[in-house]
Scaffold this motif. Sequence first.
Motif, PDB file in Angstrom:
ATOM      1  N   ALA A   1      73.397   0.658 -17.217  1.00  0.00           N
ATOM      2  CA  ALA A   1      72.286   0.258 -16.276  1.00  0.00           C
ATOM      3  C   ALA A   1      71.835  -1.113 -16.644  1.00  0.00           C
ATOM      4  O   ALA A   1      71.392  -2.077 -15.917  1.00  0.00           O
ATOM      5  N   LEU A   2      71.586  -1.369 -17.975  1.00  0.00           N
ATOM      6  CA  LEU A   2      70.967  -2.641 -18.516  1.00  0.00           C
ATOM      7  C   LEU A   2      72.192  -3.924 -18.398  1.00  0.00           C
ATOM      8  O   LEU A   2      71.637  -4.945 -18.002  1.00  0.00           O
ATOM      9  N   LEU A   3      73.354  -3.654 -18.201  1.00  0.00           N
ATOM     10  CA  LEU A   3      74.439  -4.495 -18.398  1.00  0.00           C
ATOM     11  C   LEU A   3      74.742  -4.936 -17.002  1.00  0.00           C
ATOM     12  O   LEU A   3      75.425  -6.126 -16.648  1.00  0.00           O
ATOM     13  N   TYR A   4      74.493  -4.087 -15.930  1.00  0.00           N
ATOM     14  CA  TYR A   4      75.418  -4.055 -14.695  1.00  0.00           C
ATOM     15  C   TYR A   4      74.369  -5.419 -13.789  1.00  0.00           C
ATOM     16  O   TYR A   4      75.535  -6.018 -13.332  1.00  0.00           O
ATOM     17  N   PRO A   5      73.146  -5.578 -13.968  1.00  0.00           N
ATOM     18  CA  PRO A   5      72.812  -6.730 -13.117  1.00  0.00           C
ATOM     19  C   PRO A   5      73.425  -7.955 -13.575  1.00  0.00           C
ATOM     20  O   PRO A   5      73.761  -8.901 -12.922  1.00  0.00           O
TER      21      PRO A   5
ATOM     22  N   TRP B   1      81.267  -0.158 -11.673  1.00  0.00           N
ATOM     23  CA  TRP B   1      80.393   0.577 -12.695  1.00  0.00           C
ATOM     24  C   TRP B   1      81.293   1.163 -13.744  1.00  0.00           C
ATOM     25  O   TRP B   1      80.657   0.998 -15.037  1.00  0.00           O
ATOM     26  N   ASP B   2      82.565   1.718 -13.653  1.00  0.00           N
ATOM     27  CA  ASP B   2      83.034   2.262 -14.623  1.00  0.00           C
ATOM     28  C   ASP B   2      83.764   1.320 -15.671  1.00  0.00           C
ATOM     29  O   ASP B   2      84.240   1.615 -16.731  1.00  0.00           O
ATOM     30  N   ASN B   3      83.684  -0.047 -15.309  1.00  0.00           N
ATOM     31  CA  ASN B   3      84.445  -1.212 -16.138  1.00  0.00           C
ATOM     32  C   ASN B   3      83.639  -1.826 -16.718  1.00  0.00           C
ATOM     33  O   ASN B   3      83.984  -2.962 -17.466  1.00  0.00           O
ATOM     34  N   ILE B   4      82.147  -1.518 -16.959  1.00  0.00           N
ATOM     35  CA  ILE B   4      81.051  -2.548 -17.383  1.00  0.00           C
ATOM     36  C   ILE B   4      81.475  -2.537 -18.793  1.00  0.00           C
ATOM     37  O   ILE B   4      81.436  -3.683 -19.579  1.00  0.00           O
ATOM     38  N   LEU B   5      81.772  -1.362 -19.652  1.00  0.00           N
ATOM     39  CA  LEU B   5      81.975  -1.484 -20.943  1.00  0.00           C
ATOM     40  C   LEU B   5      83.122  -2.140 -21.329  1.00  0.00           C
ATOM     41  O   LEU B   5      83.166  -2.919 -22.568  1.00  0.00           O
ATOM     42  N   ASN B   6      83.992  -2.269 -20.664  1.00  0.00           N
ATOM     43  CA  ASN B   6      85.504  -3.024 -20.887  1.00  0.00           C
ATOM     44  C   ASN B   6      85.022  -4.371 -20.772  1.00  0.00           C
ATOM     45  O   ASN B   6      85.617  -5.251 -21.551  1.00  0.00           O
ATOM     46  N   ILE B   7      84.418  -4.902 -19.866  1.00  0.00           N
ATOM     47  CA  ILE B   7      84.026  -6.291 -19.454  1.00  0.00           C
ATOM     48  C   ILE B   7      83.487  -6.928 -20.681  1.00  0.00           C
ATOM     49  O   ILE B   7      83.723  -7.930 -21.235  1.00  0.00           O
ATOM     50  N   TYR B   8      82.512  -6.043 -21.347  1.00  0.00           N
ATOM     51  CA  TYR B   8      81.544  -6.626 -22.617  1.00  0.00           C
ATOM     52  C   TYR B   8      82.378  -6.349 -23.889  1.00  0.00           C
ATOM     53  O   TYR B   8      81.805  -6.439 -24.997  1.00  0.00           O
ATOM     54  N   ASN B   9      83.540  -5.610 -23.789  1.00  0.00           N
ATOM     55  CA  ASN B   9      84.345  -5.310 -24.906  1.00  0.00           C
ATOM     56  C   ASN B   9      83.634  -4.556 -26.012  1.00  0.00           C
ATOM     57  O   ASN B   9      83.397  -4.635 -27.030  1.00  0.00           O
ATOM     58  N   LEU B  10      82.883  -3.237 -25.333  1.00  0.00           N
ATOM     59  CA  LEU B  10      82.072  -2.458 -26.127  1.00  0.00           C
ATOM     60  C   LEU B  10      82.751  -1.151 -26.190  1.00  0.00           C
ATOM     61  O   LEU B  10      82.059  -0.157 -26.835  1.00  0.00           O
ATOM     62  N   THR B  11      84.134  -1.047 -26.085  1.00  0.00           N
ATOM     63  CA  THR B  11      84.659   0.381 -26.001  1.00  0.00           C
ATOM     64  C   THR B  11      84.998   0.672 -27.286  1.00  0.00           C
ATOM     65  O   THR B  11      85.220   1.652 -27.662  1.00  0.00           O
ATOM     66  N   ASN B  12      85.464  -0.498 -28.429  1.00  0.00           N
ATOM     67  CA  ASN B  12      85.845  -0.316 -29.515  1.00  0.00           C
ATOM     68  C   ASN B  12      84.940  -0.840 -30.612  1.00  0.00           C
ATOM     69  O   ASN B  12      85.224  -1.335 -31.683  1.00  0.00           O
ATOM     70  N   VAL B  13      83.468  -0.990 -30.388  1.00  0.00           N
ATOM     71  CA  VAL B  13      82.591  -1.587 -31.249  1.00  0.00           C
ATOM     72  C   VAL B  13      82.448  -0.573 -32.460  1.00  0.00           C
ATOM     73  O   VAL B  13      81.953  -1.123 -33.315  1.00  0.00           O
TER      74      VAL B  13
END
Length: 204
Positions: free
Chosen positions: A60-64, A80-92
């Motif tokens: 919700a914070l990253l989407y805008p 919406w489901d791809n937000i974490l992938n866009i910011y490379n947060l899936t493997n942090v």
Amino acid sequence: MASTRGKMSTIAARIYFFLIIFQIPLFRVPCRSGMCTTPLEVTSSQLVANDIFPAVVMKALLYPGAVANGIINNMTIPRWDNILNIYNLTNVKEASPVTELQRLEVLAGSYFSVAGALVCLLKPGRMSMFGTLLVIWGLVKEGILGKPVNTDPTKAVYVYPTIVIALVCAFASVKYDVKKITGGSAPVRTVAKPLKSSAKSKLK
């Protein structure tokens, strides 16, 4: 005059909010997710890695900002489901926390900047100002003093001119109460004096 200052601080707080939430690049530093260019990216990489907030809150914070960047760059709206992938947060979670620990001022300042941007919607305060100053000090310490030492040019710290706008808005959003600063002045008490006619009647 006071109402004008209040309006100016409110406008500055709103501009600061949009700078943070829509993720206007302010700097470039290495972080767990790669290279972060906004306080929200630095904060998100740390929060996701430590499971402090649920993933839906971070999305919700990253989407805008993701929507704004998607429209500007390639005229598309990210899913919406791809937000974490866009910011490379899936493997942090597997990434090393050394980068954040070496830049504690930038990390703490990013926390304060994001929190201040959210709080200023209700009441402008000093949190965003402290956060921006901490970020700038961390960047100055690394750029001028060379701490920590960085030998990789692709991970070099860079400061965008937009950070000046964020600093000005952070300072302008703080409401200063002149009476509280000067200590105020005690109200003058008037002492009632007896009328001449009443004084004469007492003598009689």
